[in-house]
Design an enzyme around this catalytic site. Structure first.
Site, short mmCIF file in Angstrom:
data_model
loop_
_atom_site.label_atom_id
_atom_site.label_comp_id
_atom_site.label_asym_id
_atom_site.label_seq_id
_atom_site.Cartn_x
_atom_site.Cartn_y
_atom_site.Cartn_z
N MET A 1 0.78 -1.84 -0.37
CA MET A 1 -0.55 -0.02 0.23
C MET A 1 0.77 1.36 -0.05
SD MET A 1 -3.17 -0.53 0.12
CE MET A 1 -4.22 -1.99 0.61
N CYS A 2 0.36 1.81 -0.86
CA CYS A 2 0.77 3.16 -1.10
C CYS A 2 0.81 4.07 0.41
CB CYS A 2 0.88 4.20 -2.01
SG CYS A 2 1.27 2.82 -3.47
#
Length: 265
Positions: A1-2
């Site tokens: 996940m960013c």
């Protein structure tokens, strides 16, 4: 996940959001607390607005913490509205073209999450993009395709309507082309230079995190994947299935789809 952050308010140095806070975006790039992956080292990017309608853009494939130019840029560049992103790649190679934010004209867009079984539905998504916008495509991510679909569906005229149309198209394609065992999870933030729009959506109820603060020390408002000072009362979670429009007047929330659809988000 960013991990991502976006700011709107009085003009400030970029470092006030990206580097200075105790749990800044730069810290989150190495030690995310509310994501599957603690490290987000597959590139970074910043889009900021100044005296022109179109945003400036600075992106690279280096991890944010190892780019020696980033501290100087964040210390000396000031802006009243900017978007910043550190990437943990899910689709698309580690390349500058695949780093967020993506820009087109006055718009800047960034995303955290993923479109399930993207390889199976990518071609159908591409077919829905207008020719002019498709010609502007540079990378290979689901994020950029979603952005180009938003533009095709009238983002300039009606952000809320464009988002509903685009989400419905993606969900329809996924229902036809996949067994839906891999979810569609989208947390997106985008701007045209005067407002910031943000939403969380997931067809399995597990949208990536996003928080909103309307009382920052320097008088601004911001979105962030995780509160920039760590958990505190001045950051509140953004509700899923809702588009938030952030402006100088405050935050306006508009639900996505009908109530029966939102209940499944």
């Amino acid at each position: 996940m960013c991990r991502l952050a976006a700011y709107l308010g009085t003009e400030i140095p970029l470092e006030n959001i990206i580097a200075k806070p105790r749990h800044s975006l730069l810290v989150q790039s190495q030690d995310a607390q509310e994501a599957k992956l603690r490290v987000n080292g597959d590139g970074f990017g910043i889009a900021w607005y100044g005296h022109l309608p179109e945003p400036g853009l600075f992106k690279d494939v280096l991890p944010a913490w190892s780019d020696t130019n980033l501290p100087s840029v964040c210390r000396l560049v000031r802006s009243r509205l900017f978007l910043a992103h550190v990437r943990a790649a899910t689709t698309g190679a580690t390349s500058r073209d695949n780093c967020h934010p993506f820009t087109h004209g006055r718009w800047a867009f960034m995303h955290n999450g993923g479109i399930g079984a993207f390889s199976a539905i990518r071609r159908d998504m591409e077919a829905l993009i207008g020719d002019d916008y498709y010609a502007a495509r540079r990378g290979t991510t689901d994020s950029e395709l979603f952005f180009l679909m938003l533009l095709t569906n009238g983002l300039d005229e009606d952000p809320h309507g464009a988002l509903e149309t685009t989400l419905a198209q993606v969900l329809d394609i996924a229902a036809r082309r996949t067994d839906r065992s891999v979810p569609v999870r989208l947390t997106c933030v985008f701007s045209e230079g005067s407002r910031i729009f943000a939403f969380r959506f997931a067809d399995d109820g597990l949208a990536p995190t996003l928080y909103l603060s309307e009382c920052l020390d320097h008088g601004g408002r911001a979105f962030a994947s995780e509160p920039l000072e760590g958990p505190c009362t001045r950051w509140r979670p953004v509700e899923t299935g809702t588009l938030i429009e952030l402006s100088g007047a405050g935050a306006l929330a508009r639900p996505l789809f009908a109530a029966e659809v939102r209940a499944a988000c």
